[in-house]
Scaffold this motif. Structure first.
Motif: not given
Lengths: 232, 304
Positions: A170-183
């Protein structure tokens, strides 16, 4: 208390410190491909998180009960044909890749059907990237990390339970979401910027991804420090 | 023995997974079934597939969906033109009505020399960026001339000539990309009922003296055109053409009005040379024009 701390550190590590995209460089394809608009990026992040959790659940279950050396179900089945001591050493972990791919692609298919039925707008904006989650290495990476934590533990007590596996996913996915949203936020600003011609398009995107990865290097070592501070 | 047990176990694990997951997916495909009209595929194939967005939808596939749903007209594809509309109508089983092509009109006629109070601008050479800065030029309505429209055009049909966006109507297919990117909204997409249309080539809504201060050619709002023909109406110190009333009788008076305009802001734009408007068949001119396109601008800004 130690248990909660472990979960917290796994969550923090997966989301920020060892961010899948910026630390391990997995899942770059959708990270570059779908980060053009903020709303699409959020949708993609949610889909990846969802698929990751489902795939982690399936892969943890299969690994623990069937694939890992001396797993209960396969040892029980082998017990009908072999002596008990040889049956206990039965090892199916070579199957992990094919089994995980199997689990991931089915859960992507499931998510695709679900999204198409209930969120048609999101389905349209995903386009080809939803089926591409199948080959998203971030998800396979999460599954393989979980497998390593389950099978390579020194003592059976150290092996990860379902709770830790799901936390990581779950938090790996959240980290991916954080990365893609920043991008996506940066790329939306980039639309207005006057980028030199040689750097236009994919080049400037990759440069930004590199700078972001360097920024995330600032989190290195935070988990060890936090463990020391909180375990007191 | 252990080899055979290993092989058997591996095979049965994968087989078991296959059965379970297939069962789940089979159930899901029934439970989450979405009905797709088979005509949608046919419509999509009949479209040009340029994904230009001229129809106002996200792309050819969403336009195809809208056509099948009945939300979009079969004539909605501007790039495909009449041939495309006919094949769509055949697929949908309805008669295609005559449609007029939509083309952009640039509502500014001032070249660099005619624009006053222009200062040197060192920022990004883009209209979108320059529009955020005050004082790039005196006129806050007119063309900035950095060519955002030129960059947006996929068909090489609009160019900045002498600092003024100029449409090449021979190449233009009316997709409206230029109108969407123009930060000042001076490009409108209008149904061209004739090859050449009368248009007001100014967007300045300020009173006459203020216009004179910033532009050599801008509309002063003097109302001489309104007096000559009811086709024109002065709104906010700016002449506008009522395209709903665009007819042959009115056009004769309108030509007189265009000659009276002190600033020569009433010009014919469109394909080819000056044609004799009087020789055009009446039925080619009396068709009503509906405002269905420019979604980025509200109705008050729509002058087409």
């Amino acid at each position: 208390m130690i248990y909660l701390l472990d979960l917290f550190l796994i969550a923090l590590g997966a989301a920020l410190i060892n961010n899948f995209v910026f630390y391990y460089f997995v899942g770059i394809c959708p990270f570059i491909g779908v980060s053009r608009h903020l709303d699409m990026a959020v949708g993609m992040g949610c889909a990846v998180t969802f698929v990751m959790v489902i795939a982690a659940f399936i892969s943890w279950t299969i690994t623990t009960f069937v694939l890992m050396p001396g797993a209960p179900v396969s040892a029980w089945v082998a017990g009908f044909f072999l002596a008990p001591e040889t049956a206990a050493t039965i090892d199916l972990s070579i199957l992990c890749y094919i089994a995980y791919i199997f689990a991931i692609s089915s859960s992507v298919q499931f998510v695709e059907m679900y999204v198409r039925k209930f969120f048609p707008k999101l389905y349209e904006s995903f386009g080809v990237f939803l089926p591409l989650i199948t080959t998203n290495c971030a998800i396979l990476f999460a599954c393989l990390t979980i497998m390593a934590k389950v099978t390579a533990a020194d003592t059976p007590a150290d092996a990860w339970g379902l709770d830790k596996a799901l936390t990581l996913a779950f938090f790996g996915g959240l980290g991916f979401t954080i990365a893609i949203v920043i991008m996506a936020g940066i790329r939306e600003e980039l639309e207005l910027a006057d980028v030199p011609r040689p750097f236009k398009g994919a080049a400037i995107t990759l440069i930004i991804a590199g700078i972001l990865a360097m920024a995330f290097m600032g989190f290195t070592g935070v988990d060890a420090g936090l463990r020391n501070a909180l375990a007191m | 023995m252990i080899t055979w047990v290993n092989i058997g176990l591996s095979a049965s694990v994968l087989f078991g997974m296959a059965i379970i997951l297939t069962y789940i997916l089979g159930w899901a495909s029934k439970a989450f079934h979405v009905h797709v009209d088979p005509r949608q595929e046919e419509v999509l194939e009949a479209l040009p597939g340029a994904n230009c967005g001229g129809c106002g939808h996200a792309g050819c596939s969403s336009f195809a969906a809208a056509v099948v749903e009945g939300e979009a007209e079969v004539t909605g594809c501007t790039a495909g033109g009449e041939a495309c509309a006919e094949s769509l109508a055949r697929i949908m089983g309805i008669e295609a009505q005559d449609s007029f092509p939509t083309r952009p009109i640039v509502h500014c006629g001032a070249t660099f020399d005619n624009r006053l109070q222009r200062v040197e601008y060192f920022g990004e050479k883009r209209c979108a960026a320059a529009n955020l800065v005050t004082g790039v030029q005196g006129c806050i309505y007119g063309c900035l001339g950095f060519g955002d429209c030129q960059n947006a055009c996929e068909f090489d049909a609009i160019h900045v000539i002498d600092g003024l966006a100029t449409v090449d109507y021979d190449k233009c297919i009316g997709c409206g990309a230029c109108a969407r990117v123009c930060p000042r909204n001076i490009i409108t997409i209008t149904s061209f009922v004739a090859d050449r249309m009368l248009a007001v080539t100014c967007s300045n809504q300020d009173p006459g003296p203020d216009v004179k201060r910033v532009c050599n050619v801008g509309c002063l709002g003097c109302k001489s055109c309104q007096r000559a023909s009811s086709l024109f109406k002065i709104e906010n110190n700016l002449s506008t053409v009522n395209y709903d009333a665009y007819s042959i009788e009115e056009l004769e008076k309108a030509v007189i009005a265009s000659k009276r305009c002190a600033r020569h802001r009433l010009a014919f734009v469109g394909k080819g040379d000056e044609v004799d408007i009087g020789n055009l068949p009446v039925e080619a001119l009396t068709r009503a024009v509906t405002a269905d396109f420019k979604t980025t601008v509200d109705d008050t800004e729509w002058r087409g």
